[in-house]
Every structure is written in C-alpha cells, then in structure tokens.
Write a protein that holds these residues in place. Structure first.
Motif, PDB file in Angstrom:
ATOM      1  N   GLU A   5     -17.833   5.181  -6.535  1.00 30.47           N
ATOM      2  CA  GLU A   5     -18.777   4.990  -5.436  1.00 30.47           C
ATOM      3  C   GLU A   5     -18.855   6.199  -4.516  1.00 30.47           C
ATOM      4  OE1 GLU A   5     -17.354   1.465  -3.562  1.00 30.47           O
ATOM      5  OE2 GLU A   5     -17.737   0.186  -5.300  1.00 30.47           O
ATOM      6  N   VAL A   6     -18.376   7.350  -4.983  1.00 30.18           N
ATOM      7  CA  VAL A   6     -18.417   8.558  -4.173  1.00 30.18           C
ATOM      8  C   VAL A   6     -19.263   9.613  -4.860  1.00 30.18           C
ATOM      9  CG1 VAL A   6     -16.147   8.119  -3.152  1.00 30.18           C
ATOM     10  CG2 VAL A   6     -16.316   9.487  -5.233  1.00 30.18           C
TER      11      VAL A   6
ATOM     12  N   CYS B 257      -0.381  14.711  -2.760  1.00 36.84           N
ATOM     13  CA  CYS B 257       0.093  13.534  -2.017  1.00 36.84           C
ATOM     14  C   CYS B 257       0.703  12.544  -3.008  1.00 36.84           C
ATOM     15  CB  CYS B 257      -1.045  12.885  -1.239  1.00 36.84           C
ATOM     16  SG  CYS B 257      -0.534  11.387  -0.338  1.00 36.84           S
ATOM     17  N   VAL B 258       2.034  12.393  -2.955  1.00 37.79           N
ATOM     18  CA  VAL B 258       2.730  11.527  -3.896  1.00 37.79           C
ATOM     19  C   VAL B 258       2.327  10.064  -3.702  1.00 37.79           C
ATOM     20  CG1 VAL B 258       4.988  10.678  -4.631  1.00 37.79           C
ATOM     21  CG2 VAL B 258       4.684  13.102  -4.077  1.00 37.79           C
ATOM     22  N   GLY B 259       2.229   9.623  -2.438  1.00 35.92           N
ATOM     23  CA  GLY B 259       1.888   8.226  -2.161  1.00 35.92           C
ATOM     24  C   GLY B 259       0.523   7.846  -2.706  1.00 35.92           C
ATOM     25  N   CYS B 260      -0.458   8.696  -2.497  1.00 33.59           N
ATOM     26  CA  CYS B 260      -1.808   8.399  -2.982  1.00 33.59           C
ATOM     27  C   CYS B 260      -1.879   8.493  -4.501  1.00 33.59           C
ATOM     28  CB  CYS B 260      -2.826   9.349  -2.335  1.00 33.59           C
ATOM     29  SG  CYS B 260      -3.166   8.953  -0.596  1.00 33.59           S
ATOM     30  N   ALA B 261      -1.106   9.394  -5.087  1.00 35.10           N
ATOM     31  CA  ALA B 261      -1.068   9.485  -6.544  1.00 35.10           C
ATOM     32  C   ALA B 261      -0.513   8.194  -7.137  1.00 35.10           C
ATOM     33  CB  ALA B 261      -0.224  10.678  -6.973  1.00 35.10           C
ATOM     34  N   ARG B 262       0.506   7.624  -6.493  1.00 37.46           N
ATOM     35  CA  ARG B 262       1.060   6.353  -6.957  1.00 37.46           C
ATOM     36  C   ARG B 262       0.036   5.228  -6.798  1.00 37.46           C
ATOM     37  NH1 ARG B 262       7.026   6.794  -4.093  1.00 37.46           N
ATOM     38  NH2 ARG B 262       7.994   8.141  -5.656  1.00 37.46           N
TER      39      ARG B 262
ATOM     40  N   MET C 196       0.849  -1.192   0.000  1.00 36.69           N
ATOM     41  CA  MET C 196       0.000   0.000   0.000  1.00 36.69           C
ATOM     42  C   MET C 196       0.880   1.236   0.000  1.00 36.69           C
ATOM     43  SD  MET C 196      -2.806   1.312   2.830  1.00 36.69           S
ATOM     44  CE  MET C 196      -1.566   1.921   3.971  1.00 36.69           C
ATOM     45  N   GLU C 197       0.643   2.156  -0.935  1.00 34.58           N
ATOM     46  CA  GLU C 197       1.405   3.402  -0.999  1.00 34.58           C
ATOM     47  C   GLU C 197       0.585   4.603  -0.565  1.00 34.58           C
ATOM     48  OE1 GLU C 197       4.260   4.124  -4.046  1.00 34.58           O
ATOM     49  OE2 GLU C 197       3.843   2.199  -5.002  1.00 34.58           O
ATOM     50  N   ALA C 198      -0.707   4.439  -0.302  1.00 32.24           N
ATOM     51  CA  ALA C 198      -1.542   5.535   0.170  1.00 32.24           C
ATOM     52  C   ALA C 198      -1.016   6.031   1.513  1.00 32.24           C
ATOM     53  CB  ALA C 198      -2.990   5.091   0.288  1.00 32.24           C
ATOM     54  N   CYS C 199      -1.298   7.285   1.821  1.00 32.22           N
ATOM     55  CA  CYS C 199      -0.725   7.886   3.021  1.00 32.22           C
ATOM     56  C   CYS C 199      -1.339   7.368   4.315  1.00 32.22           C
ATOM     57  CB  CYS C 199      -0.826   9.404   2.943  1.00 32.22           C
ATOM     58  SG  CYS C 199      -2.518  10.031   2.839  1.00 32.22           S
ATOM     59  N   SER C 200      -2.495   6.715   4.231  1.00 31.54           N
ATOM     60  CA  SER C 200      -3.131   6.155   5.424  1.00 31.54           C
ATOM     61  C   SER C 200      -4.171   5.118   5.005  1.00 31.54           C
ATOM     62  CB  SER C 200      -3.814   7.262   6.244  1.00 31.54           C
ATOM     63  OG  SER C 200      -4.956   7.755   5.542  1.00 31.54           O
ATOM     64  N   PRO C 201      -4.549   4.203   5.917  1.00 30.98           N
ATOM     65  CA  PRO C 201      -5.618   3.247   5.599  1.00 30.98           C
ATOM     66  C   PRO C 201      -6.922   3.932   5.213  1.00 30.98           C
ATOM     67  CG  PRO C 201      -4.433   2.538   7.556  1.00 30.98           C
ATOM     68  CD  PRO C 201      -3.937   3.922   7.237  1.00 30.98           C
ATOM     69  N   GLU C 202      -7.210   5.072   5.840  1.00 28.07           N
ATOM     70  CA  GLU C 202      -8.439   5.804   5.506  1.00 28.07           C
ATOM     71  C   GLU C 202      -8.407   6.268   4.052  1.00 28.07           C
ATOM     72  OE1 GLU C 202     -10.826   9.943   6.633  1.00 28.07           O
ATOM     73  OE2 GLU C 202      -9.057   9.348   7.781  1.00 28.07           O
ATOM     74  N   TRP C 203      -7.256   6.789   3.631  1.00 26.60           N
ATOM     75  CA  TRP C 203      -7.166   7.252   2.243  1.00 26.60           C
ATOM     76  C   TRP C 203      -7.127   6.090   1.258  1.00 26.60           C
ATOM     77  CZ3 TRP C 203      -8.446  11.308  -0.331  1.00 26.60           C
ATOM     78  CH2 TRP C 203      -8.572  12.528   0.341  1.00 26.60           C
TER      79      TRP C 203
ATOM     80  N   GLU D  65      -8.988   3.451   1.548  1.00 27.39           N
ATOM     81  CA  GLU D  65     -10.413   3.162   1.355  1.00 27.39           C
ATOM     82  C   GLU D  65     -11.061   4.207   0.452  1.00 27.39           C
ATOM     83  OE1 GLU D  65     -12.540   0.699   2.584  1.00 27.39           O
ATOM     84  OE2 GLU D  65     -10.712  -0.375   3.092  1.00 27.39           O
ATOM     85  N   ARG D  66     -10.733   5.472   0.685  1.00 25.86           N
ATOM     86  CA  ARG D  66     -11.347   6.541  -0.102  1.00 25.86           C
ATOM     87  C   ARG D  66     -10.913   6.473  -1.567  1.00 25.86           C
ATOM     88  NH1 ARG D  66     -11.063  12.197   3.150  1.00 25.86           N
ATOM     89  NH2 ARG D  66     -12.457  12.788   1.440  1.00 25.86           N
ATOM     90  N   LEU D  67      -9.648   6.144  -1.799  1.00 21.53           N
ATOM     91  CA  LEU D  67      -9.175   5.999  -3.174  1.00 21.53           C
ATOM     92  C   LEU D  67      -9.871   4.843  -3.882  1.00 21.53           C
ATOM     93  CD1 LEU D  67      -5.320   6.533  -2.827  1.00 21.53           C
ATOM     94  CD2 LEU D  67      -6.926   8.009  -4.046  1.00 21.53           C
ATOM     95  N   SER D  68     -10.041   3.744  -3.151  1.00 19.60           N
ATOM     96  CA  SER D  68     -10.698   2.575  -3.734  1.00 19.60           C
ATOM     97  C   SER D  68     -12.129   2.906  -4.126  1.00 19.60           C
ATOM     98  CB  SER D  68     -10.681   1.420  -2.724  1.00 19.60           C
ATOM     99  OG  SER D  68     -11.352   0.301  -3.230  1.00 19.60           O
TER     100      SER D  68
END
Length: 253
Positions: free
Chosen positions: A19-20, A35-40, A1-8, A10-13
């Motif tokens: 679904e948003v 956010c570089v991690g979430c972009a990846r 996982m490269e997202a910045c947090s577990p919450e993000w 879920e939101r990215l998924s």
C-alpha cells in the motif's frame, strides 16, 4: 510489537500489504537494513502471511495471532442450528427483493474473499483506519484518482459517516477502498477495484446480474454488485446485509 515505534509499525504494515508508493518502499527497505526490531517485525508478517495462505488452502482454523488482532470486529459466533435457520430466513427475504445469498464458501474466489476481509479488518484495527481522512466525497474522490490512478464514485450512505479512503491490493493490483462508520458504531468498507482488473472480473462473475452476498471465512458479510463495463463494487462489514446492499445501490450502475 517489535517495531521500533508505533509509526514504523504502521509503515511496515502498509509496506507489507503493497500500500506504499515506490519511494516509500525504498525508505522502508533501507530502514529494515539497520533496525533489528523492525526486521523481526517484517519477518513476523511473512510468517503470518504463510499461515493465512495455509488457512485458505486447507480451510483449517484461523491463526491465533490473526484472531487476536481482529477480535474486536469479528461477529459473535452463533450456534450452528440457529445460524442455519438465520441463513435460510435471510436467503428467502433477500430473494424477495432481488438479492442472492450464498453461504460460504459459495462461488466467490477464496483468495479474493480473504483479501477483502483482511484489508477491512486490518484497516479498522488501526488507530487511524484511513490513509486519507475526509468526510467530503469530492475530496476523497480526488485523492483516490491521484493516488490510485482511476476515478471512483464516493457514495453518501444513509446512517453512515464517510471516514476517508486508503489503498490496498486485490489479487496484487492496486485498488481503492472507501471506509465508513455506521451510526451503530460498526465499520464498513467499500472496495472499488480497477475496471477490468482480475478482482473486478471475478467479483462481477460471482454477482452475475444481481447483487449477491456471502459470508467470508473470517465471518464478515460480503456483498457484491456488478456495475457493467468490467466494473464491480464490494461491501464488507458485520452490518446486516440490507445495509450493505443499500450502500452498493448508491453507486450508479
């Protein structure tokens, strides 16, 4: 996982699956710009989506990344000869009670079957499968009508606990899904696409005047019931077919 947090994560998924709501999508896009991690992670979803499309088009092996994510829910492989005997026996048994069985790929639209399995397996791979959690059918019904935009029935399924509901997209159109956990511990999703939608029409065409079942490309069982008036209901699970058929029968025709 490269997202910045577990919450993000879920939101990215949820964002990637459509679904948003619009304001939630804007918040995700703003976050991705800084956010570089979430972009990846978002780029990884794009790559996975392309692999899934290639799988559906060529019927090659399932991408390893997807296999790892859903391995806890995918049914155990059966020897080919045993599976053929099981399929023939099941088809005969179901025919005796007015249920048609089709071995994969059958007549179901490939893209729809893949969407159903992907949403089902992805939801139950999450720590919290539902967007809205409640065992109360009336509360779930009210949430779906408010968030998805149309009324659905929320059946009480014997031997299963209603967990709640979440939004998904079938053929690109916002749809409702109801999530259950059976007493055996296995997951089940009922998909109720909007009346008259492409997904509902294709499902009704596949089922005809009967309840019809098939095996999806990832191994889950899919049962479909046409409900008239451009409506259809679909059940997805690794549970035995009669359980899925009974769940669909709890919905009014």
């Amino acid at each position: 996982m490269e997202a910045c947090s577990p919450e993000w994560q879920e939101r990215l998924s949820a964002w990637f699956d459509g679904e948003v709501q619009a304001h939630e999508g804007q918040a995700v896009e703003q976050h991705l710009s800084r956010c570089v991690g979430c972009a990846r992670e978002a780029a990884r979803y794009v790559s996975l989506s392309e692999s899934l499309k290639a799988q559906a088009a060529t019927e090659t092996h399932v991408p390893p990344e997807l296999t790892e994510r859903v391995s806890r829910l995918a049914p155990r492989a059966r020897p080919a000869s045993r599976r053929r005997r099981w399929t023939v026996g099941l088809a005969a048994a179901l025919a005796s009670v007015g249920v048609l069985w089709s071995s994969w790929p059958g007549a179901m639209n490939d893209a729809l079957a893949m969407d159903l399995e992907r949403h089902h397996l992805k939801a139950f791979s999450r720590a919290t499968p539902c967007e809205f959690e409640s065992p109360d059918p009336a509360a779930v019904k009210a949430w779906v009508e408010q968030e998805v935009g149309y009324a659905v029935e929320v059946p009480v399924v014997p031997g299963a606990t209603l967990l709640g509901a979440r939004r998904c997209r079938l053929h690109g159109q916002l749809s409702a899904s109801l999530l259950y956990r059976h007493e055996e511990g296995k997951a089940m999703t009922l998909f109720l696409p909007p009346p008259g939608s492409t997904a509902a029409r294709e499902a009704a065409s596949f089922a005809g005047e009967e309840t019809r079942c098939t095996q999806g490309p990832l191994g889950e069982r899919i049962c479909v019931a046409s409900r008239g008036g451009g409506q259809a209901a679909l059940a997805v699970s690794e549970l035995e077919t009669p359980v899925l058929v009974d769940a669909l029968a709890r919905l009014a025709p």
